[in-house]
Each structure stands twice: as C-alpha cells, then as structure tokens.
Scaffold this active site. Sequence first.
Site: not given
Length: 247
Positions: A118, A213, A215
């Site tokens: 990002c 993202h 994660e």
Amino acid sequence: MDPAVRPLIAIPARFSATTSALRYTAEVNARALVEAVWRAGGEPATIHPADPGDCDVTARLARFDGVLLPGGGDMAPYRYGATVTHDSVYDVDDLQDACDLEVARRTLDLGLPLLAICRGLQVVNVALGGTLEQDMGGPELEHRHLVHPVAVQRGTRLEQAVGAEKTEASCYHHQRVDRTGAGLAVTARAADGTVEGLELPGAAGWFTGVQWHPEDTAHQDPAQQGLFDALVRAAQNRRDGQVRDAL
C-alpha cells in the site's frame, strides 16, 4: 529452513497517536502483518523511523535478510513534486516520509528482498521518481474497505507469489500511482485501471509491491499469504548464499 534461525525481516514502524495499552504515543506495526511474516517463517523486527540525515541507513539495514515496507498515512505531496495539497491528504509525517524513502532506496541498492504494501508501494514509486494521484475522486471511487479482483501479469514475481493471474485484494487507499518511477513495471491492475502491483525488472534482489493489504486476508487466503512466503523465502535464499560465499 531452520525454524530456530528465522530470516530477519525489517519493518519500519508507523507512528501512532493513540494506543490503549501505553501512556505515550507509539511506534507500531499491524498485528496481522507481523503474524503473516511469522507464519511465513520470518522473524519480524520493527525498526525505529530515525532521521536518515542522522544515521547510516545502509548500515542499519545490513544486518537484515529482507525488508517489508508497510501501509500507513499519506506522503507529503511535495515529495513527488506537487505544489498543491488535496484536502483529503492525511497523517503526513515528514520524518516517516524521509525514513521510508531512504529505506526504499537503500534496500534496492543493497539487493535485499523487499515487499512493499500500500503506502510502501507508493514510497518505492516516489523514491524512483514517480508521482501519485493525491485522491482518486471521492468516496464513490476510492478503494477503502473494499475487496475486489485484481488482474495479475503472467510471468511476474507477483504471479509466482500468489500463484494465479487473478486474486481478490483487500484494499484501503484513496491515492494511487500516477506516473511510474524509473524502471518500474506494472504487474497488476484493478478493473478501474488502478495500478495494483509494481516490480523492478533487472533489480539486484527480489522485489514486488502491491497497492492492497495482503495481511488482511492472509490467514485464510493462501494467495495472500504467498506474498509473505515469497519474501521470507527470498530472504532465506539470500542469507544462504552469503553463508556459502563466506565458506
């Protein structure tokens, strides 16, 4: 990979004004991000965003096997040549910008494996002379709280990491790449044309950047966890190579 000797992955901290468990402002990284590196077999290490004018960033990074540039607030628009700041720009911190930009440059120079996420992707783009679109056009056009499909270019490190030519990306951003930096190649796009992935063909070390993202969903999506796995694998391979060279 020896589980007792994990590759050391540097993650520059993000400044946080509010943390419920501490009495002061904090330097933090997202738990989901750190856990994804750990699942991949890496040893995540948060590093202090020190002023690069007061320290040798190359020397600081030399002890690490890889680097992860995480998400965060917006960069100051003057960093990429803009003379006017859009009203939507938020959480700008000059020290954070200076540190991240220098970490990006020195990581690429050293050939350290690098995963940029990002804001991290945007930092690499600006570090290489690229620019950003300060705002994508308001709430109806931005990619906040949004999971959407991303088309991945074949034959890229990104495709190798996620194992597919299409992946579901969890996004949270209102800015995007405008002009790409020197040598960077686009490796993924959203349906609206937003650049979602960047790589640097011919780079000395492994590098890929994503605008989303991973994660957020890595704990349940092997494609997203694959990005962290690829970073740690590249870090391990680099360290193994250095050990062989020293013998």
